[in-house]
Write a protein that holds these residues in place. Structure first.
Motif, mmCIF file in Angstrom:
data_model
loop_
_atom_site.group_PDB
_atom_site.id
_atom_site.type_symbol
_atom_site.label_atom_id
_atom_site.label_comp_id
_atom_site.label_asym_id
_atom_site.label_seq_id
_atom_site.Cartn_x
_atom_site.Cartn_y
_atom_site.Cartn_z
ATOM 1 N N GLY A 27 -44.047 20.504 17.811
ATOM 2 C CA GLY A 27 -44.952 21.491 17.754
ATOM 3 C C GLY A 27 -46.520 21.186 17.136
ATOM 4 N N PRO A 28 -47.222 22.263 16.807
ATOM 5 C CA PRO A 28 -48.732 22.094 16.411
ATOM 6 C C PRO A 28 -48.591 21.262 15.364
ATOM 7 C CG PRO A 28 -48.247 24.238 16.999
ATOM 8 C CD PRO A 28 -46.762 23.644 17.048
ATOM 9 N N ARG A 29 -47.579 21.393 14.232
ATOM 10 C CA ARG A 29 -47.823 20.665 12.828
ATOM 11 C C ARG A 29 -47.207 19.139 13.215
ATOM 12 N NH1 ARG A 29 -48.085 25.858 11.258
ATOM 13 N NH2 ARG A 29 -49.028 26.031 9.084
ATOM 14 N N ALA A 30 -45.867 19.098 13.838
ATOM 15 C CA ALA A 30 -45.264 17.763 14.228
ATOM 16 C C ALA A 30 -46.201 17.020 14.999
ATOM 17 C CB ALA A 30 -44.153 18.162 14.820
ATOM 18 N N SER A 31 -47.131 17.696 16.039
ATOM 19 C CA SER A 31 -48.194 16.867 16.776
ATOM 20 C C SER A 31 -49.295 16.374 16.080
ATOM 21 C CB SER A 31 -48.583 17.529 17.980
ATOM 22 O OG SER A 31 -47.581 18.279 18.854
ATOM 23 N N ARG A 32 -49.672 17.295 14.939
ATOM 24 C CA ARG A 32 -50.692 16.978 14.177
ATOM 25 C C ARG A 32 -50.518 15.883 13.136
ATOM 26 N NH1 ARG A 32 -55.701 15.719 13.616
ATOM 27 N NH2 ARG A 32 -56.660 15.906 11.278
ATOM 28 N N LEU A 33 -49.163 15.511 12.673
ATOM 29 C CA LEU A 33 -48.586 14.580 11.952
ATOM 30 C C LEU A 33 -48.552 13.285 12.624
ATOM 31 C CD1 LEU A 33 -47.279 13.710 9.411
ATOM 32 C CD2 LEU A 33 -45.011 14.275 10.328
ATOM 33 N N ASN A 34 -48.252 13.381 13.915
ATOM 34 C CA ASN A 34 -48.268 12.051 14.880
ATOM 35 C C ASN A 34 -49.688 11.498 14.871
ATOM 36 O OD1 ASN A 34 -45.425 12.040 15.055
ATOM 37 N ND2 ASN A 34 -45.583 13.233 17.024
ATOM 38 N N LYS A 84 -44.899 1.512 13.330
ATOM 39 C CA LYS A 84 -44.332 2.710 14.312
ATOM 40 C C LYS A 84 -42.854 2.702 14.243
ATOM 41 C CE LYS A 84 -48.028 2.739 17.676
ATOM 42 N NZ LYS A 84 -48.219 2.204 18.994
ATOM 43 N N ALA A 85 -42.204 1.695 13.893
ATOM 44 C CA ALA A 85 -40.769 1.820 13.617
ATOM 45 C C ALA A 85 -40.515 2.411 12.480
ATOM 46 C CB ALA A 85 -40.172 0.477 13.833
ATOM 47 N N GLU A 86 -41.083 2.258 11.570
ATOM 48 C CA GLU A 86 -40.636 2.522 10.271
ATOM 49 C C GLU A 86 -40.967 4.225 10.117
ATOM 50 O OE1 GLU A 86 -41.332 1.886 5.449
ATOM 51 O OE2 GLU A 86 -42.209 0.595 6.979
ATOM 52 N N PHE A 87 -42.122 4.398 10.863
ATOM 53 C CA PHE A 87 -42.670 5.916 10.772
ATOM 54 C C PHE A 87 -41.487 6.884 11.858
ATOM 55 C CE2 PHE A 87 -44.919 9.382 13.151
ATOM 56 C CZ PHE A 87 -45.419 10.018 12.155
ATOM 57 N N GLU A 88 -41.216 6.089 13.003
ATOM 58 C CA GLU A 88 -40.103 6.876 13.691
ATOM 59 C C GLU A 88 -38.831 7.098 13.060
ATOM 60 O OE1 GLU A 88 -39.828 4.734 17.296
ATOM 61 O OE2 GLU A 88 -41.797 5.303 18.034
ATOM 62 N N ASP A 89 -38.524 6.189 12.226
ATOM 63 C CA ASP A 89 -37.264 5.975 11.315
ATOM 64 C C ASP A 89 -37.301 7.359 10.396
ATOM 65 O OD1 ASP A 89 -36.010 4.012 12.744
ATOM 66 O OD2 ASP A 89 -36.646 2.540 11.189
ATOM 67 N N ILE A 90 -38.348 7.346 9.628
ATOM 68 C CA ILE A 90 -38.612 8.497 8.623
ATOM 69 C C ILE A 90 -38.615 9.903 9.422
ATOM 70 C CG2 ILE A 90 -40.434 9.439 7.092
ATOM 71 C CD1 ILE A 90 -41.154 6.802 6.526
ATOM 72 N N ILE A 91 -39.239 9.803 10.320
ATOM 73 C CA ILE A 91 -39.192 11.303 11.355
ATOM 74 C C ILE A 91 -37.770 11.600 11.562
ATOM 75 C CG2 ILE A 91 -39.990 12.311 13.370
ATOM 76 C CD1 ILE A 91 -42.148 12.085 11.475
ATOM 77 N N ALA A 92 -36.780 10.467 12.192
ATOM 78 C CA ALA A 92 -35.695 10.944 12.565
ATOM 79 C C ALA A 92 -34.748 11.212 11.338
ATOM 80 C CB ALA A 92 -35.012 9.855 13.263
ATOM 81 N N GLU A 93 -34.939 10.473 10.331
ATOM 82 C CA GLU A 93 -34.101 10.620 9.323
ATOM 83 C C GLU A 93 -34.276 11.795 8.382
ATOM 84 O OE1 GLU A 93 -33.321 8.430 4.821
ATOM 85 O OE2 GLU A 93 -34.792 7.392 6.200
ATOM 86 N N ARG A 94 -35.625 12.378 8.463
ATOM 87 C CA ARG A 94 -35.762 13.575 7.638
ATOM 88 C C ARG A 94 -35.797 14.838 8.656
ATOM 89 N NH1 ARG A 94 -38.367 12.657 2.855
ATOM 90 N NH2 ARG A 94 -37.785 10.535 2.157
ATOM 91 N N ASP A 95 -35.541 14.459 9.966
ATOM 92 C CA ASP A 95 -35.517 15.746 10.980
ATOM 93 C C ASP A 95 -36.691 16.315 10.839
ATOM 94 O OD1 ASP A 95 -34.600 17.026 13.324
ATOM 95 O OD2 ASP A 95 -33.163 18.219 11.939
ATOM 96 N N ALA A 96 -37.912 15.589 10.982
ATOM 97 C CA ALA A 96 -39.266 16.132 10.753
ATOM 98 C C ALA A 96 -39.604 17.167 11.646
ATOM 99 C CB ALA A 96 -40.328 15.232 10.245
ATOM 100 N N VAL A 97 -39.445 16.882 12.984
ATOM 101 C CA VAL A 97 -39.991 17.644 14.238
ATOM 102 C C VAL A 97 -39.303 19.149 13.998
ATOM 103 C CG1 VAL A 97 -39.962 17.959 16.441
ATOM 104 C CG2 VAL A 97 -40.218 15.676 15.571
ATOM 105 N N ALA A 98 -37.870 18.910 13.688
ATOM 106 C CA ALA A 98 -37.388 20.310 13.878
ATOM 107 C C ALA A 98 -37.748 21.263 12.637
ATOM 108 C CB ALA A 98 -35.827 20.267 13.634
#
Length: 224
Positions: A27-34, A84-98
């Motif tokens: 969403g808006p905040r997740a897109s802004r984080l990326n 990028k791999a470490e960032f994606e791991d953090i996003i998936a581990e914390r379920d940041a998008v949801a």
């Protein structure tokens, strides 16, 4: 004769309807984080330009520029891939998008209800016992709004903490670049020292051969 209760409408369930599933599309905040992460990584890679890299190693840049540029490209590619791999791991581990999508929903919900509450305050105050069912229902939403506000504040703090962790990760990657550059400088110094020693040995060996040749010539003349 029809039964009196045969056409009664179904009684609605007192339980609230289940919440819709939270989408995994940013969403808006997740897109802004990326976007913030991509911008920070791009600035880091631009800082490690080939011109800056080559200025640290003038000898290889002068004699083997193609090899040095290859090392620079591999270093930047590895840095970008690891970040990028470490960032994606953090996003998936914390379920940041949801979580960020849920935060967007809570903010929009709280804003809409605040606007409704503001409109209600402008109306003339009425005794509670004179309110209808819908107005009483809205009045009972106040505790939920307070709880939602507390949840929103907690998640905002968590988001700030995650952003700080991402900043630390980028800083660690910069330190890793500096360490790699330092190690490469030591290797280049060793190569230059070896080249100097080889050149000096070649010069001394040439002088020794000249001395032997002169000694042989003197002996030959003495024999005559």
């Amino acid at each position: 004769m029809t039964e009196p209760n045969s056409h009664k409408p179904p009684v609605p369930s007192p339980s609230p309807p289940p919440r819709a599933p939270i989408p995994q599309t940013p969403g808006p905040r997740a897109s802004r984080l990326n976007q913030v992460f991509d911008q920070a990584l791009a600035r880091t890679l631009r800082a490690n330009s080939y011109a800056n890299f080559a200025s640290c190693f003038p000898t290889p840049a002068r004699h083997v520029p193609a090899s040095l540029e290859g090392v620079w490209r591999q270093l930047n590619a590895k840095l970008e891939a690891n970040a990028k791999a470490e960032f994606e791991d953090i996003i998936a581990e914390r379920d940041a998008v949801a979580h960020l999508n849920e935060l967007d929903r809570l903010v929009a919900d709280a804003r809409a209800r605040r606007e409704q509450a503001g409109e209600g305050e402008e109306k003339e105050r009425i005794a509670p016992h004179t309110l209808g069912a819908e107005d009483l229902y809205k009045a009972h939403l106040t505790p939920y709004l307070q709880e939602a506000q507390s949840t929103l504040n907690a998640r905002l703090e968590a988001t700030h903490a995650e952003n700080a962790e991402l900043a630390q990760t980028v800083q660690k990657q910069r330190l890793e670049i500096e360490r790699l550059l330092s190690n490469l400088g030591v290797v280049v110094s060793d190569i230059e020292g070896a080249a100097t020693a080889a050149s000096q040995f070649s010069k001394e060996n040439h002088l020794r051969q000249d001395a032997i040749q002169m000694d042989e010539e003197v002996r030959a003349q003495s024999g005559l």
